[in-house]
Each structure stands twice: as structure tokens, then as C-alpha cells.
Scaffold this active site. Structure first.
Site, PDB file in Angstrom:
ATOM      1  N   CYS A 343     -28.179  36.061  93.784  1.00 39.27           N
ATOM      2  CA  CYS A 343     -28.626  37.580  94.766  1.00 39.27           C
ATOM      3  C   CYS A 343     -28.494  38.654  94.187  1.00 39.27           C
ATOM      4  CB  CYS A 343     -27.276  37.046  95.843  1.00 39.27           C
ATOM      5  SG  CYS A 343     -27.345  35.676  96.973  1.00 39.27           S
ATOM      6  N   GLU A 344     -29.365  38.908  93.320  1.00 37.00           N
ATOM      7  CA  GLU A 344     -29.865  40.281  92.846  1.00 37.00           C
ATOM      8  C   GLU A 344     -31.046  40.574  92.358  1.00 37.00           C
ATOM      9  OE1 GLU A 344     -27.259  42.400  90.927  1.00 37.00           O
ATOM     10  OE2 GLU A 344     -25.066  41.075  91.075  1.00 37.00           O
TER      11      GLU A 344
END
Ligand SMILES: *Cc1c(COP(=O)(O)O)cnc(C)c1O
Length: 420
Positions: A343-344
Site C-alpha cells: 500500500c504505497e
């Protein structure tokens, strides 16, 4: 030179099909070629044979014990930057008198461990460290052999995060401060000056910075001689670049020629600390395509490895060659982003790259992942770090198991107040 090649359209590492390993142990995993590692070490040694340096493999490039043991068995030493790496070097069978300890933030505990282990020497980074080292050595009744890391104040022309020899760098004694450092070292009772150390950066693709750095070190050696300090060792560090895409790094022969022509006549012992050049192209990261996704702007290929497994693209914007494990026959290409599940937004392996059209379930290999690959992996997003595999001829060996959910929590503790 590396041992990853297609045979009948299928990627092999030495004589083992990459697909076979993926089926048996799952993805993602790092895959290393024993033969390549062995050959890289021997080519490095052969190129420098006139100087016959102590080759201290830089553990931070890849500190898996099996990998470390390959270098130890070949006669290499170790360059370590933490107590953990020192312990690993000793466990891997490196003789303590071939271990050098670098780094700018050694703790008292690490210094104590290294002194008790009787390592060859410390690459000292500051006056404060010299004083602490002297104090600890004194309390143990030992002498500490040192080289001072000198920052030659030059631009190694590499990624800014990989440059360590610039004036503004946190590493080493500034070139103008080196003499004062040596004078202090001389006055400290339990410190024995062995020589000079430089390490100007990593992934350096030109010889000029090495030439410039060596010239400065040699000049300093002359200045030291004038005040009665004799130099026994010159440690030239690591830093030699490799081909990831279209770089043109110096050949081992040309690199060796610079070092030999500058140092042979000085009759000093030489230490080298190569990392990337030995391991970088000896390993790949194998990952499976989970999904394809098309947005208004882009086509994404989402794979099961993430930036937690392999950080270089996110951290250094590094370009790594990526190829399907099964060679594509159709010539159809598309422009894609190859991304992980983290989640980046920095979680990518390739951006806007022209790539053969791959389907969900296909295997991809990311090349040049042998150095600064697994060693920079983390558990971010609470993910299990990948397995590591070593191939030799027709055999493959799991040299590190894939982590499990239990591994993720094995050091966690629940405070009483939360127990029910
Ligand atoms: C990282 C490092 C090396 C190895 O650098 P490579 O670019 O991988 O060859 C050598 N010496 C020191 C002090 C280092 O910090």
C-alpha cells in the site's frame, strides 16, 4: 557474466528450470547461481593478482550464511558494518583476522564484541569513535588496529544516495581533518594505526573517481610519513558498478589496473571490499503475475513481490531488467507499470516500460537482484520475507525458508493489562 539463460524458451539458472522451483516452493523467491558467485570472486581475485589484496566481501550486499560461506571457502574475508554481520561472518567460517569492521555508528557493545573476536581491524569513522574504541580496548587489555576512513571529497557520479565520498557526506574524516585524526590515534595508548581507508560510493561506473580518490590517499600517506606515521595497509573500499541496463562500468581488468599502477610501488598491503560487483548479477527475484488492470491512464501488471521484498526501484529509482520466465513467442508488446501489492505508490518495479504482453499467473524474473535485494527486505505490510534459493548445477537448495505468520510475531509480547 551470469548463469541465467533461456533453454528452449524457458529461463534456467545453471541447469535448473526456474519454473520448476516456482512450482515446488511458491513465489516470490530470490534465486542465486553458485557458479556465478564463485566465478565473480575468482575473476576479481585474478584481476588483482599482482597486488594480491585481502578481499573482504561486503556483507551488507547479501548476508545469507550460505552465500557468505561461498566467499569464506574461497579464502575471502569480510567487511561488516554491524554486530549482526560480524556474528554472521564468524558463523560462516571467516577467520577473524580477515574481518574488517566499518560503519559510522558502532556501539560500545559492538566494539567490545569485535575486540573480543580479535578481528583484523576497525575502519574508524570519527575522533569520537577513536576515543571510545581506545577506552574499550583499554578495559579489555587489548590493542585495536585501525585504518581511518578518509573522505576524499570527490563526486563519484552515482545516485546521490550511493555517494559517500562527497564533502557533505556523513562518512569518514574530512580530508582536511584526517591529519588531526591520525595525530589523535597516535596519542591513544590502545590504538595501533594500520593504514588508510576510503570508500567513495557504490555503483560507480567510471574509473576517474577511483583514480582521484587514490591520488588523494597517496598524498595523505606522504603527509603522514612526514610526521612519522607509517602506513601498512590501504583499504580501497568497494563501489565498482555493474550493468543493470546500459551502464558501461569499468572492466575488472581496468579497475585492477588503476589500483595496481597506483599501489604496487608503495609496498603496502591492500584490502578491497567489493559487494555489488560480486553478487549483483548473481541473483534474480522471481515473482508471479497476480492481476492485470487497466485504468484510464495505464496498464498495471500486479505481481506477488513488493517493495518490502525488493526495495531498489522504490528507494533509488533503480532500473532492473525484467523478463518473463517463459520466453514470449508473439512479438506483441505493451507499455505497462509492473507493481507490487504494497500500500504505497512507490511500490513499483518498472514504470511505463515496454513489455511483452503477459497474462495472470505467469512468472516474471527481476534481474540484478543478488546484491542489496534480500538484505534490504522488510516485513512492511506484515508480509513474510521471501525464500532464498541457491542453484548449483542441476541441484537447488533452499538457503532461507520463506517466513511464516508465526515468524512475524515471534518476538511480540502481550502486556498483562491486555491479557484476558
Ligand atoms: C557498502 C560498502 C562496501 C561495498 O560497496 P559495493 O558498492 O557493494 O561494492 C564496501 N565498503 C564499505 C565501507 C561499504 O559501506
Amino acid at each position: 557474466m551470469h548463469s541465467f539463460k533461456y533453454i528452449d524458451g524457458k529461463l534456467h539458472c545453471e541447469d535448473v528450470r526456474v519454473e520448476k522451483i516456482a512450482l515446488e516452493i511458491g513465489t516470490p523467491f530470490y534465486l542465486y547461481s553458485y557458479q556465478t558467485i564463485f566465478n565473480h570472486y575468482n575473476s576479481f581475485k585474478r584481476a588483482l593478482k599482482e597486488i594480491d589484496p585481502l578481499i573482504c566481501y561486503a556483507y551488507k550486499a547479501n548476508s545469507n550464511m550460505a552465500i557468505c560461506k561461498i566467499f569464506a571457502k574461497a579464502g575471502g574475508g569480510a567487511e561488516v558494518v554491524s554486530g549482526g554481520e560480524l556474528a554472521q561472518a564468524l558463523k560462516s567460517g571467516v577467520s577473524p583476522d580477515k574481518i574488517v569492521f566499518s560503519g559510522n555508528g558502532k556501539t560500545e557493545k559492538e566494539i567490545c564484541f569485535a575486540l573480543k573476536s580479535n578481528i583484523l581491524m576497525f575502519d574508524v569513522d570519527s575522533q569520537a569513535e577513536l576515543r571510545l574504541l581506545n577506552k574499550v580496548a583499554h578495559s579489555l587489555g587489548k590493542n585495536a588496529k585501525v585504518v581511518l576512513r578518509v573522505n576524499p571529497d570527490l563526486n563519484p557520479q552515482t545516485h546521490s544516495y550511493l555517494a559517500t565520498g562527497l564533502k557533505k557526506s556523513k562518512f569518514g574524516f574530512g580530508f582536511d581533518q584526517a591529519l588531526d585524526g591520525y595525530k589523535l590515534a597516535r596519542d591513544l595508548e590502545n590504538i595501533k594505526i594500520a593504514g588508510i581507508h576510503m570508500h567513495i560510493g557504490s555503483q560507480i561506473t567510471s574509473l576517474d573517481p577511483f583514480v582521484e580518490g587514490l591520488d588523494k590517499i597517496i598524498f595523505l600517506m606522504g603527509e603522514l610519513k612526514k610526521i612519522g606515521i607509517e602506513i601498512e595497509y590501504i583499504n580501497v573500499g568497494g563501489g565498482l558498478g555493474i550493468v543493470y541496463l546500459d551502464e558501461e562500468p569499468p572492466s575488472l581488468e581496468n579497475y585492477a589496473q588503476v589500483i595496481t599502477s597506483k599501489l604496487l610501488k608503495l609496498k603496502v598491503k591492500v584490502i578491497c571490499e567489493p559487494g555489488r560487483v560480486l553478487m549483483g548479477n548473481a541473483g534474480i527475484l522471481v515473482s508471479r503475475v497476480l492481476y492485470r488492470k487497466e485504468t484510464a491512464e495505464k496498464t498495471f501488471v500486479i505481481v506477488d513481490a513488493g517493495m518490502n521484498d525488493f526495495l531498489r526501484p522504490a528507494f533509488y529509482q533503480a532500473h532492473h531488467e525484467i523478463k518473463p520466465v517463459r520466453q514470449k513467442e508473439e512479438k506483441e508488446k505493451e507499455v505497462v507499470d509492473i507493481v507490487g501489492p504494497i500500500c504505497e505508490s512507490a511500490d513499483f518495479f518498472a514504470r511505463d516500460r515496454e513489455f511483452p504482453k503477459v497474462k495472470e499467473g505467469e512468472l516474471l524474473s527481476i534481474f540484478g537482484a543478488g546484491a542489496y535485494g534480500f538484505s534490504m527486505a522488510s516485513n512492511y505490510n506484515f508480509r513474510c520475507r521471501p525464500a532464498e534459493i541457491l542453484v548449483s548445477g542441476e541441484d537447488y537448495f533452499v538457503i532461507r525458508k520463506r517466513e511464516t505468520y508465526e515468524d512475524l510475531v515471534k518476538n511480540e509480547k502481550m502486556p498483562d493489562i491486555l491479557e484476558i
